[in-house]
Design an enzyme around this catalytic site. Structure first.
Site, PDB file in Angstrom:
ATOM      1  N   CYS A 117       0.935  -1.041  -0.099  1.00 31.44           N
ATOM      2  CA  CYS A 117      -0.067  -0.079  -0.076  1.00 31.44           C
ATOM      3  C   CYS A 117       0.792   1.168   0.045  1.00 31.44           C
ATOM      4  O   CYS A 117       0.323   2.239  -0.196  1.00 31.44           O
ATOM      5  CB  CYS A 117      -0.923   0.185   1.327  1.00 31.44           C
ATOM      6  SG  CYS A 117      -1.907  -1.529   1.242  1.00 31.44           S
ATOM      7  N   HIS A 169      -3.322   6.793   2.253  1.00 31.84           N
ATOM      8  CA  HIS A 169      -3.648   5.303   1.911  1.00 31.84           C
ATOM      9  C   HIS A 169      -5.110   5.253   2.533  1.00 31.84           C
ATOM     10  O   HIS A 169      -5.414   5.372   3.670  1.00 31.84           O
ATOM     11  CB  HIS A 169      -2.809   4.375   2.341  1.00 31.84           C
ATOM     12  CG  HIS A 169      -3.268   2.879   2.176  1.00 31.84           C
ATOM     13  ND1 HIS A 169      -3.838   2.534   0.831  1.00 31.84           N
ATOM     14  CD2 HIS A 169      -3.398   1.917   3.110  1.00 31.84           C
ATOM     15  CE1 HIS A 169      -4.159   1.167   0.984  1.00 31.84           C
ATOM     16  NE2 HIS A 169      -3.957   0.956   2.200  1.00 31.84           N
ATOM     17  N   ASN A 207     -10.292  -0.566   0.183  1.00 32.20           N
ATOM     18  CA  ASN A 207      -8.860  -0.525  -0.059  1.00 32.20           C
ATOM     19  C   ASN A 207      -8.141  -0.919  -1.230  1.00 32.20           C
ATOM     20  O   ASN A 207      -8.283  -2.191  -1.338  1.00 32.20           O
ATOM     21  CB  ASN A 207      -8.300  -1.118   1.539  1.00 32.20           C
ATOM     22  CG  ASN A 207      -6.738  -1.077   1.493  1.00 32.20           C
ATOM     23  OD1 ASN A 207      -6.114  -0.917   0.572  1.00 32.20           O
ATOM     24  ND2 ASN A 207      -6.395  -1.569   2.788  1.00 32.20           N
TER      25      ASN A 207
HETATM   26  N1  ACO Z   1     -18.300  -8.925   9.829  1.00 36.23           N
HETATM   27  C1  ACO Z   1     -18.827  -9.208  11.093  1.00 36.23           C
HETATM   28  N2  ACO Z   1     -17.860  -9.361  12.084  1.00 36.23           N
HETATM   29  C2  ACO Z   1     -16.776  -9.384  11.846  1.00 36.23           C
HETATM   30  C3  ACO Z   1     -16.388  -9.188  10.466  1.00 36.23           C
HETATM   31  C4  ACO Z   1     -17.059  -8.798   9.337  1.00 36.23           C
HETATM   32  N3  ACO Z   1     -16.631  -8.666   8.200  1.00 36.23           N
HETATM   33  N4  ACO Z   1     -14.985  -9.390  10.633  1.00 36.23           N
HETATM   34  C5  ACO Z   1     -14.479  -9.477  11.744  1.00 36.23           C
HETATM   35  N5  ACO Z   1     -15.829  -9.731  12.570  1.00 36.23           N
HETATM   36  C6  ACO Z   1     -15.926 -10.105  13.909  1.00 36.23           C
HETATM   37  C7  ACO Z   1     -14.732 -10.832  14.351  1.00 36.23           C
HETATM   38  O1  ACO Z   1     -15.143 -12.455  14.070  1.00 36.23           O
HETATM   39  C8  ACO Z   1     -14.948 -10.487  15.867  1.00 36.23           C
HETATM   40  O2  ACO Z   1     -15.854 -11.551  16.561  1.00 36.23           O
HETATM   41  P1  ACO Z   1     -15.643 -12.023  17.798  1.00 36.23           P
HETATM   42  O3  ACO Z   1     -15.447 -10.888  18.781  1.00 36.23           O
HETATM   43  O4  ACO Z   1     -16.936 -12.755  18.033  1.00 36.23           O
HETATM   44  O5  ACO Z   1     -14.508 -13.001  17.705  1.00 36.23           O
HETATM   45  C9  ACO Z   1     -15.291  -9.280  15.911  1.00 36.23           C
HETATM   46  O6  ACO Z   1     -15.878  -8.830  14.785  1.00 36.23           O
HETATM   47  C10 ACO Z   1     -14.071  -8.450  16.149  1.00 36.23           C
HETATM   48  O7  ACO Z   1     -12.996  -8.467  15.239  1.00 36.23           O
HETATM   49  P2  ACO Z   1     -11.745  -7.779  15.233  1.00 36.23           P
HETATM   50  O8  ACO Z   1     -10.670  -8.212  14.240  1.00 36.23           O
HETATM   51  O9  ACO Z   1     -11.256  -7.667  16.712  1.00 36.23           O
HETATM   52  O10 ACO Z   1     -12.155  -6.221  14.820  1.00 36.23           O
HETATM   53  P3  ACO Z   1     -11.414  -5.215  14.837  1.00 36.23           P
HETATM   54  O11 ACO Z   1     -12.282  -4.173  15.664  1.00 36.23           O
HETATM   55  O12 ACO Z   1     -10.044  -5.019  15.134  1.00 36.23           O
HETATM   56  O13 ACO Z   1     -11.716  -4.374  13.287  1.00 36.23           O
HETATM   57  C11 ACO Z   1     -10.225  -4.528  11.182  1.00 36.23           C
HETATM   58  C12 ACO Z   1     -11.217  -5.208  12.491  1.00 36.23           C
HETATM   59  C13 ACO Z   1     -11.443  -3.365  10.722  1.00 36.23           C
HETATM   60  C14 ACO Z   1      -9.728  -4.994  10.268  1.00 36.23           C
HETATM   61  C15 ACO Z   1      -9.434  -3.495  12.159  1.00 36.23           C
HETATM   62  O14 ACO Z   1      -8.713  -4.208  12.879  1.00 36.23           O
HETATM   63  C16 ACO Z   1      -8.576  -2.743  11.241  1.00 36.23           C
HETATM   64  O15 ACO Z   1      -9.017  -1.678  10.558  1.00 36.23           O
HETATM   65  N6  ACO Z   1      -7.274  -3.128  11.288  1.00 36.23           N
HETATM   66  C17 ACO Z   1      -6.606  -2.233  10.199  1.00 36.23           C
HETATM   67  C18 ACO Z   1      -6.034  -2.977   9.162  1.00 36.23           C
HETATM   68  C19 ACO Z   1      -6.581  -2.555   7.853  1.00 36.23           C
HETATM   69  O16 ACO Z   1      -7.128  -1.533   7.675  1.00 36.23           O
HETATM   70  N7  ACO Z   1      -5.724  -3.328   6.892  1.00 36.23           N
HETATM   71  C20 ACO Z   1      -6.116  -3.197   5.716  1.00 36.23           C
HETATM   72  C21 ACO Z   1      -4.806  -3.564   4.686  1.00 36.23           C
HETATM   73  S1  ACO Z   1      -3.474  -3.016   5.323  1.00 36.23           S
HETATM   74  C22 ACO Z   1      -3.270  -1.489   5.097  1.00 36.23           C
HETATM   75  O17 ACO Z   1      -3.905  -1.130   4.005  1.00 36.23           O
HETATM   76  C23 ACO Z   1      -2.476  -0.560   5.722  1.00 36.23           C
END
Ligand code: ACO
Length: 324
Positions: A112, A249, A279
């Protein structure tokens, strides 16, 4: 002294739009979860166009906007982690598609951060005095590298391409930069892992799909990327007020919200379009830049100062301050 200038911008995305509700038909997710955690509503997913097809559309638009012959282009750099093949490169396919017979071309892999790293590289080519004109394109078909049974990653990404024409100029436009990598944390975000496979080696598994430690990546962006942006602004004697817009990004709206607070820059200055595209990795910054020019927010008349910042797999992160 020779300088480089962004003289044209363009973007192209596949026409097929997949909404959060569409995704909730094929996996256990919801518009509410995706919107509230990421800001993403739609993403464009290719039906039959390859990464090179998307990038070639951008290249054609750039030439058309500048009324240039393809033969006048000295180099093409395509930033991508989703090439159609390792050989030939995506850039080679773009060269063939537009007939840029005098160009040297290559792909650049920095996830990215790819577009920012490629733009910085291209600026040095122009600055050297050896080359006059280059195309710098970020292009991805991320949909092919997604495990569509993994809701934690499948909802985040989209396909698309964007790019710029970089030309020689007698005024300084690239005012400051800071590029970083930390390979020791690379396992937090992986894709396209190709295992060993020969009669003379221990055969290993391929891991083609994206894997991500979401929390770790989130923390990395808030901590490391915010710090590097704040330091760049300070080190280069800019103030938060003197930057007109920040084009980061497009991973997640919550990342932008938190970064704005951390860096101490007005949130209104952070442009965003991940709502429509998700993304798109190396394509996200040039798509945002091109859209912002199309809608009149950014003018290519040398009157505005913008900060471009990419961050992601590698880990990699980097920012440029550009007079545009
Ligand atoms: N729909 C519904 N529920 C979901 C989904 C979904 N698509 N995905 C995960 N969950 C659930 C999980 O299973 C979990 O459930 P549980 O508590 O029963 O186990 C719950 O939601 C929380 O999951 P987490 O992974 O802890 O969610 P979080 O609040 O961390 O959000 C996210 C996840 C959005 C990916 C966040 O970590 C984030 O934004 N990270 C940044 C990474 C990113 O943007 N990466 C993109 C690529 S890298 C880059 O471009 C820099």
């Amino acid at each position: 002294m020779r300088y480089a200038k962004i003289s044209q911008v363009a973007h192209y995305v596949p026409s097929q739009v997949i909404t959060n509700d569409d995704l909730s038909q094929i996996m256990d997710t919801s518009d509410e979860w995706i919107s509230s955690r990421t800001g993403i509503k739609n993403r464009h997913i290719t039906k039959d166009e390859s990464t090179a097809d998307l990038a070639s559309q951008v290249a054609k638009q750039l030439l058309e906007k500048a009324s240039l012959e393809a033969s006048s282009i000295d180099f093409i750099i395509v930033a991508t982690v989703t090439p159609d093949s390792m050989m030939p490169s995506t850039a080679a396919k773009v060269q063939a598609a537009i007939g840029a017979t005098n160009a040297f071309v290559f792909d650049l892999t920095a996830a990215c951060s790819g577009f920012v790293f490629a733009l910085s590289t291209a600026e040095k080519f122009i600055q050297s005095g050896l080359y006059q004109k280059g195309l710098v394109i970020g292009a991805e078909t991320f949909s092919k590298t997604i495990d569509w049974s993994d809701r934690r990653t499948a909802v985040l990404f989209g396909d698309g391409a964007g790019g710029v024409l970089l030309e020689a100029s007698d005024k300084a436009h690239f005012l400051a930069e800071s590029l970083h990598s930390d390979g020791s944390r690379g396992d937090g975000l992986t894709s396209g892992v190709v295992g060993l496979n020969s009669p003379f080696s221990v055969v290993e598994d391929n891991l083609p799909y994206v894997t991500m430690d979401g929390r770790a990546i989130f923390d990395f962006t808030i901590r490391d990327v915010s710090k590097s942006i704040a330091e760049l602004i300070e080190r280069s004697s800019f103030t938060a007020d003197s930057i007109d817009y920040l084009l980061l990004h497009q991973a997640n709206i919550r990342i932008l919200d938190k970064m704005a607070k951390k860096i101490g820059v007005d949130r209104e200055k952070f442009l965003a379009n991940m709502m429509e595209y998700g993304n798109t990795c190396a394509a996200s910054i040039p798509i945002l830049l091109s859209e912002s020019v199309d809608n009149g927010t950014i003018r290519l008349d040398g009157s505005q100062t913008i900060l471009l910042s990419g961050f992601g797999g590698g880990l990699t992160w980097g920012s440029l301050i550009v007079k545009i």
